[in-house]
Enzyme design. Structure first.
Site, mmCIF file in Angstrom:
data_model
loop_
_atom_site.group_PDB
_atom_site.id
_atom_site.type_symbol
_atom_site.label_atom_id
_atom_site.label_comp_id
_atom_site.label_asym_id
_atom_site.label_seq_id
_atom_site.Cartn_x
_atom_site.Cartn_y
_atom_site.Cartn_z
ATOM 1 N N TYR A 299 0.973 -1.082 0.092
ATOM 2 C CA TYR A 299 0.111 0.072 -0.072
ATOM 3 C C TYR A 299 1.047 1.243 -0.067
ATOM 4 O O TYR A 299 0.691 2.229 -0.637
ATOM 5 C CB TYR A 299 -1.066 0.052 1.126
ATOM 6 C CG TYR A 299 -2.143 1.106 1.176
ATOM 7 C CD1 TYR A 299 -3.264 0.793 0.778
ATOM 8 C CD2 TYR A 299 -1.819 2.337 1.863
ATOM 9 C CE1 TYR A 299 -4.396 1.791 0.606
ATOM 10 C CE2 TYR A 299 -2.767 3.428 1.663
ATOM 11 C CZ TYR A 299 -3.934 3.073 1.245
ATOM 12 O OH TYR A 299 -4.932 3.864 1.005
ATOM 13 N N PHE B 251 -7.154 20.408 -24.111
ATOM 14 C CA PHE B 251 -7.547 19.151 -24.565
ATOM 15 C C PHE B 251 -9.231 19.335 -23.813
ATOM 16 O O PHE B 251 -9.562 19.776 -22.911
ATOM 17 C CB PHE B 251 -7.159 18.055 -23.882
ATOM 18 C CG PHE B 251 -7.498 16.752 -24.055
ATOM 19 C CD1 PHE B 251 -7.196 16.230 -25.428
ATOM 20 C CD2 PHE B 251 -7.876 15.777 -23.076
ATOM 21 C CE1 PHE B 251 -7.635 14.788 -25.560
ATOM 22 C CE2 PHE B 251 -8.364 14.592 -23.401
ATOM 23 C CZ PHE B 251 -8.229 13.927 -24.646
ATOM 24 N N ASP B 252 -10.027 18.082 -24.461
ATOM 25 C CA ASP B 252 -11.485 18.328 -23.896
ATOM 26 C C ASP B 252 -11.652 17.976 -22.380
ATOM 27 O O ASP B 252 -12.511 18.944 -21.659
ATOM 28 C CB ASP B 252 -12.351 17.504 -24.477
ATOM 29 C CG ASP B 252 -12.067 16.017 -24.876
ATOM 30 O OD1 ASP B 252 -10.960 15.687 -24.379
ATOM 31 O OD2 ASP B 252 -12.747 15.144 -25.070
ATOM 32 N N ASP C 57 0.673 20.202 -20.381
ATOM 33 C CA ASP C 57 -0.150 19.034 -20.441
ATOM 34 C C ASP C 57 0.791 17.900 -21.305
ATOM 35 O O ASP C 57 0.844 18.259 -22.658
ATOM 36 C CB ASP C 57 -1.457 19.312 -21.325
ATOM 37 C CG ASP C 57 -2.451 17.822 -21.416
ATOM 38 O OD1 ASP C 57 -1.834 16.974 -21.199
ATOM 39 O OD2 ASP C 57 -3.443 18.224 -21.367
ATOM 40 N N ALA D 68 0.885 14.825 -22.183
ATOM 41 C CA ALA D 68 0.442 13.209 -22.772
ATOM 42 C C ALA D 68 1.468 12.743 -23.817
ATOM 43 O O ALA D 68 1.873 11.708 -23.824
ATOM 44 C CB ALA D 68 -0.954 13.183 -23.280
ATOM 45 N N LYS E 291 -0.639 7.663 -23.272
ATOM 46 C CA LYS E 291 -0.080 7.963 -24.450
ATOM 47 C C LYS E 291 1.379 7.655 -24.487
ATOM 48 O O LYS E 291 1.809 6.784 -24.465
ATOM 49 C CB LYS E 291 -0.222 9.413 -24.691
ATOM 50 C CG LYS E 291 -1.732 9.834 -25.204
ATOM 51 C CD LYS E 291 -2.674 9.610 -24.213
ATOM 52 C CE LYS E 291 -4.159 10.115 -24.430
ATOM 53 N NZ LYS E 291 -4.706 11.026 -23.670
ATOM 54 N N HIS F 279 -19.994 14.114 -26.095
ATOM 55 C CA HIS F 279 -19.731 13.294 -27.448
ATOM 56 C C HIS F 279 -19.680 11.791 -26.899
ATOM 57 O O HIS F 279 -19.799 10.916 -27.557
ATOM 58 C CB HIS F 279 -18.187 13.725 -27.952
ATOM 59 C CG HIS F 279 -16.978 13.973 -27.136
ATOM 60 N ND1 HIS F 279 -17.097 14.895 -25.974
ATOM 61 C CD2 HIS F 279 -16.197 13.035 -26.786
ATOM 62 C CE1 HIS F 279 -15.854 14.464 -25.378
ATOM 63 N NE2 HIS F 279 -15.209 13.492 -25.711
HETATM 64 C C1 PLP Z 1 -5.785 11.976 -23.073
HETATM 65 C C2 PLP Z 1 -5.159 12.963 -22.656
HETATM 66 C C3 PLP Z 1 -5.612 13.849 -21.487
HETATM 67 C C4 PLP Z 1 -6.639 13.080 -20.468
HETATM 68 O O1 PLP Z 1 -5.984 11.808 -20.090
HETATM 69 P P1 PLP Z 1 -6.959 10.659 -19.668
HETATM 70 O O2 PLP Z 1 -5.849 9.670 -19.484
HETATM 71 O O3 PLP Z 1 -7.424 10.129 -21.052
HETATM 72 O O4 PLP Z 1 -7.559 10.851 -18.612
HETATM 73 C C5 PLP Z 1 -5.394 15.291 -21.329
HETATM 74 N N1 PLP Z 1 -4.696 15.797 -22.121
HETATM 75 C C6 PLP Z 1 -4.421 15.447 -23.446
HETATM 76 C C7 PLP Z 1 -3.545 16.102 -24.281
HETATM 77 C C8 PLP Z 1 -4.784 13.970 -23.699
HETATM 78 O O5 PLP Z 1 -4.384 13.426 -24.779
#
Ligand code: PLP
Length: 460
Positions: free
Chosen positions: A72, A124-125, A215, A217, A258, A450
């Protein structure tokens, strides 16, 4: 002699995928309310819905799965990941989360208040969702070139410094908790941000005392583009490029699904201790204890290895080359695609592809549905449905770009799959003038509609 590119890996395990008929797919998509998210994966032949968590792990990552320490608190797997994140980003603090949006939830809980403004490059969304959910405002400062799909610009994810300066100078600074640079910029078409731009944005924000968060990813893919498109970095290793890039910011959130090369996981890394202290309390409430944050020990181990594999030049070159091959093949057929081709996906320009469908009837969604019916390929709409309604007027927001994204999972599909996808789009393109009717919304959620929207086909 220059030999053609080939993958720097071979296949050790295969997963069968099922081919269906057009008749079957017509029935399935209707049952799914014309929402591609509602399809069962076995109803899809080539799944390009997302490159998120859909890639293949390496034998070394699978070996880490067996070495997972599920304690843990203070597990060995956490310590491996902690070391990797700090080594790669250079940030002082690391918080694990179960995925990228969870990292946003935790960090924004600690930093974003009602009425705040968060400038960035086409957020990002889920990022925008987490800002708007807290009654904050995401202000898009992407360069204008990003919205012209035919125009070549090596770094279409760049932030327009004048736009950013305007936001910084015209608003009370205490209303701007940070700015976000998304690398690569997903919403603008997987387009990279240059180191020069990151440096300039960082300097501008410093002069206003506003922190910069990434961000991250797809930060490794962004670093690859910096290496191959920015002269000053051609001899710098991807890892060093990443280190320099992160040095211009104060922290990052990342979806490990990603460029972490794993199926699930998220990362927050940052320098500011008070923010870290506030964030870990939210992490414990929402995600789990600070040494696992919603991840299994084995998954943290696999991520620690994946983070390094994603920084390997040969891997990145084969990844980006595969995506570019697909995009260029389609462009040869005349199919309108966003140029230059992004790092993780090919984007079809639905406004140019099916102008015969009224924009109120969701062109990009209509094209994505047609691609599924014709070839069993699942892409995703990045257009009006994704853009949601304006939170105040409740009117549809029509984004400048109406796109269908074909995201390529990492290390997953072969060259022949790319040929199949390009051929399917060629066929649809030839008969594009026959497309007249789109879809109506039958039901939608108030935010991020969506994922669950229900549609009906408009009959002529
Ligand atoms: C995928 C993504 C997110 C969110 O990540 P999740 O793992 O899907 O929750 C945030 N910003 C960008 C640019 C992304 O591609």
């Amino acid at each position: 002699m220059k030999l053609p590119y080939a993958e720097p890996y071979r296949i050790k395990m295969v997963e069968p995928i099922f081919q269906s008929t057009i008749e079957q797919r017509k029935a399935w998509i209707k049952e799914a309310d014309y929402n591609l998210f509602n399809l069962k994966s076995d109803q899809v032949y080539i799944d390009l819905l997302t490159d998120s968590g859909t890639g293949a792990m390496s034998d070394r990552q699978w070996a880490e799965i067996m070495l997972g320490d599920e304690s843990y608190a203070g597990s060995r797997s956490f310590l491996k990941l902690d070391k990797a994140v700090k080594d790669i980003t250079g940030y002082k603090y690391f918080i694990p989360t179960h995925q990228g949006r969870a990292a946003e939830n935790v960090l924004f809980s600690a930093t974003v208040k009602e009425g705040d403004i968060i400038p960035g490059n086409s957020h990002f969304d889920t990022t925008k969702g987490h800002i708007e959910f807290r009654k904050g405002k995401a202000v898009d400062c992407t360069i204008a070139e990003a919205f012209d799909t035919d125009l070549y610009h090596p770094f279409k994810g760049n932030i327009d410094l004048d736009k950013l300066k305007k936001v910084l100078s015209e608003n009370p600074i205490e209303k701007i908790p940070f700015i976000i640079i998304t690398v690569t910029c997903n919403t603008a078409g997987g387009q990279p941000v240059s180191m020069e731009n990151i440096k300039a944005v960082s300097a501008l924000c410093k002069s206003y005392n506003v922190p910069v968060y990434f961000d991250a990813a797809r930060y490794a893919e962004n670093c690859y583009f910096i290496k191959v498109r920015e002269e000053a970095y051609k001899d710098v290793s991807i890892k060093d490029i990443a280190k320099e890039m992160f040095s211009y910011g104060d922290g990052m959130t990342m979806s490990s699904k990603k460029d972490g090369l794993v199926n699930m996981g998220g990362i927050i890394a940052l320098n500011d201790e008070p923010t870290y202290r506030t964030a870990i309390t939210f992490n414990i409430m929402y995600e789990g204890f600070i040494t696992y944050g919603g991840m299994s020990g084995r998954d943290m181990g696999a991520l620690a290895v994946g983070l390094y594999e994603a920084l390997d030049y040969d891997y990145l070159a084969s990844r980006v080359t595969q995506v570019q091959y697909l995009g260029e093949k389609m462009a040869e057929f005349g199919v309108p695609v966003q140029k230059p081709i992004g790092g993780h996906a090919v984007y079809l320009d639905a406004n140019k592809f099916v102008p015969t469908i009224p924009k109120e009837e969701y062109r990009a969604q209509s094209l994505a549905i047609e691609l599924y019916i014709v070839a069993g390929i699942r892409g995703v709409e990045i257009g009006t449905i994704l853009a949601d309604r304006d939170p105040e007027t409740r009117e549809n927001r029509y984004p400048e770009l109406e796109l269908v994204r074909l995201a390529i999972p990492r290390r997953t599909y072969t060259h022949n799959h790319m040929e199949y996808i390009a051929a399917a789009l060629h066929e649809i393109y030839i008969s594009r003038h026959e497309a007249k009717n789109g879809y109506n919304i039958l039901w939608e959620a108030p935010i991020m509609r969506h994922f669950t929207v229900k549609l009906e086909k408009i009959q002529s």
